[in-house]
Design a protein around this motif. Sequence first.
Motif, short mmCIF file in Angstrom:
data_model
loop_
_atom_site.label_atom_id
_atom_site.label_comp_id
_atom_site.label_asym_id
_atom_site.label_seq_id
_atom_site.Cartn_x
_atom_site.Cartn_y
_atom_site.Cartn_z
N TRP A 1 0.99 -1.01 0.24
CA TRP A 1 0.53 0.04 0.04
C TRP A 1 1.07 1.37 -0.11
N LEU A 2 2.05 1.54 0.20
CA LEU A 2 3.12 2.15 0.07
C LEU A 2 3.09 2.48 -1.63
N MET A 3 2.59 1.52 -1.83
CA MET A 3 2.89 2.35 -3.95
C MET A 3 1.76 3.36 -3.96
N ALA A 4 0.97 3.40 -2.98
CA ALA A 4 -0.84 4.20 -3.54
C ALA A 4 0.15 5.37 -3.61
N PRO A 5 0.88 6.07 -3.15
CA PRO A 5 1.29 7.83 -2.59
C PRO A 5 2.05 7.81 -4.69
N LEU A 6 2.85 6.84 -4.59
CA LEU A 6 3.73 6.97 -5.45
C LEU A 6 3.09 7.03 -6.96
N ILE A 7 1.80 6.56 -7.03
CA ILE A 7 1.15 6.22 -8.35
C ILE A 7 0.62 7.82 -8.55
N VAL A 8 0.05 7.85 -7.27
CA VAL A 8 -1.30 9.14 -7.30
C VAL A 8 -0.25 10.40 -7.87
N ALA B 1 5.18 10.45 4.38
CA ALA B 1 5.70 10.80 5.76
C ALA B 1 4.74 10.55 6.38
N GLY B 2 3.61 11.23 6.34
CA GLY B 2 2.17 10.40 7.54
C GLY B 2 2.29 9.48 7.25
N ILE B 3 2.17 8.68 6.05
CA ILE B 3 1.57 7.41 6.64
C ILE B 3 2.36 5.94 6.84
N TRP C 1 4.30 3.10 11.51
CA TRP C 1 4.83 2.53 12.22
C TRP C 1 4.01 2.33 13.33
N HIS C 2 3.50 3.44 13.91
CA HIS C 2 3.04 3.62 15.21
C HIS C 2 1.80 2.12 15.48
N ILE D 1 4.62 -1.73 9.45
CA ILE D 1 6.18 -1.26 9.16
C ILE D 1 6.94 -1.80 9.82
N SER D 2 8.22 -2.07 9.15
CA SER D 2 9.35 -2.01 9.54
C SER D 2 10.39 -0.43 9.78
N LEU D 3 11.42 0.02 11.01
CA LEU D 3 12.15 0.62 10.62
C LEU D 3 12.83 1.31 9.10
N GLY D 4 13.47 -0.44 8.86
CA GLY D 4 14.28 0.07 7.82
C GLY D 4 13.00 0.64 6.51
N ALA D 5 11.65 -0.04 6.40
CA ALA D 5 10.86 0.16 5.44
C ALA D 5 10.07 1.75 5.62
N ILE D 6 10.57 2.18 6.39
CA ILE D 6 10.43 4.12 6.51
C ILE D 6 11.64 4.37 6.03
N ALA D 7 12.79 3.98 6.27
CA ALA D 7 13.59 4.50 5.87
C ALA D 7 14.09 4.93 3.81
#
Length: 638
Positions: free
Chosen positions: A183-190, A284-286, A291-292, A296-302
């Motif tokens: 689902w992290l792909m969604a912002p990139l696609i938009v 960043a918000g997502i 993470w909260h 997802i892991s910290l690595g995925a956020i990085a």
Amino acid sequence: MFRFFETLIDPYPQATPETPPRGLLAFLHHYSKPLIPLLILMSLLTAVISIIEVLFFSFMGDLVDWLSEAERTGFLAEYGWRLAGMAALALVLYPVLVLVRSLVTHQSIFGNYPMLVRWLAHRYLLEQSLTFFQDEFAGRVSQKVMQTALAIRETVMKLMDVFVYVAVYFTGALWLMGNSEPWLMAPLIVWLAGYIGLMRYFVPRLQRISKAQADARAEMTGRVVDSYTNIQTIKLFAHTRREQDYAFESMDGFMQTVHRQMRLVTQLTVCLQSLNSLLLVVMAGIAVLAWHQSLISLGAIAVAIGLVMRLRMMSDWILWEVAGLFENLGTVQDGINTIANPQQVGDAPDARQLDASRGEIRFEHVHFGYESSKEAAARVFDDLNLTLRPGERIGLIGRSGAGKSTLTNLLLRFHDLEGGRILIDDQDIARVTQASLRRQIGMVTQDTALLHRSIRDNIAYGKPWASEAEIREAARRAHALEFIEEAVDAKGRRGFDAHVGERGVKLSGGQRQRIAIARVLLKDAPILILDEATSALDSEVEAAIQEQLYTLMENKTVIAIAHRLSTIAMLDRLVVMDRGRIKETGTHAELLTLDGLYAMLWRRQSGGFLGEESQEEKSQDGKSQDEVQRTSSTLFFL
């Protein structure tokens, strides 16, 4: 190493240039054929490099996860080989690939590519007809060649390098995002949809402006060069202010395109930065919310934040590369209109070398009219017939517009006939090569323009392999040796090494004429055309050179045009022309006895004032007195 890659492409191929196609893609392919293997190699290397860069982000995400989860004591034992492998990839393989790609791009392609285009385009344009250059600014044509060559390189390299990099990089980023959290792909696609929308709106507008700007730039350059080329005329008439206004008009037209372009640039920059900021905030918000919730892991956020920052920096570059692509496409399209014009006068496929051993010339049923006079009533020639026997010397006489210069231009095949044919020793000049035809003809014109080279080069242009002694002898026979030995240019070069300036402006008209005569003396062609060859000379020098010209005429077929009839009265035959037709022909004595047009012109130049009007002039063709006087003045000064 550098030399090896620099010589992979020959920027100066010797094959005869073909007519470039007018289609955009076909035009690009026409000039890119020798480089296609290297362009493909560049694209492959670019794709591999972009994949490795995406892997770096993946590795950094894994590293963050390893550091957050592993024990310090066993970290190197567990992850050491992976770290070493990534280090080898970063320090060895990646730099080697970058080196090879840079060598291919910068040493093999970057310099050779536009030079190849310039070389081929210049050679093709040199074969264009005289009419082509008469209808264009010289500066405008040269500008089109220069900027089109660069635009072709930039267009093709952007398509095969930049966009390969962007496509692979963005695809890799989406894969990396989807691999960690789909689902992290969604912002990139938009973001991509918004980015494409901006390009679809702004880029075509930038393309249209860029095409207009390229044409305006060429027009501006052409006008400036035209002013510099004719600086003597400008100063003679004290029209510096007028030339400023002439240049201002084109410069202001160019500036209008710049202003339109910069308005779009400002709008595009604001929209793009707003879109990029939106992507960063949303991603960043997502990531923080996920993470909260321990999704997802910290690595995925990085990885996500790192890729967004990288895309944010790349987006400006990508969009301007796209805008640059369409700007260059506009420049290429504008260049096609000039460079890809078919040659109006070309050699026949089976053209052979001309053999002019005897020098007989026949004009048979010649029909010809310029582009602006195609109507039958306005043609220059309509069924003209004229024969020159081998070694015969004829003089062409007639009013302005009678067709004298056109006749010699047709003999030189500067234009093709509408009908009929011209034969030299029974060989149709349309069936022989233009180069071999013009090698057999020597010509001295009234308006002599020299090349901006040394005096030696200008004289030797008639016979490039001539020895120094032959060049000096030709100069002596043309009575040019004295002023040549005293010549010196701005760089201190003297004598035959002195340069004559653009079009020979550093020499007087008479000096230029003598250089031109020396050039033809050296060429020693079997057919000779003299178009007011001594008009720029003073009487003393003219009398001396006439002796050499009469010597030069021996055993040659000669066509001489002169309006001082005394200079051609002693030729074998005089041909009097009027409105494209031969009115009278014969020797000087025969034409005087005939008491026609030639006799009238002879009496006019032999006595009386130009303003005086004889009774026969008053009645000629029913013209009014003013009309005949105007004709009289034109005849004298031609």
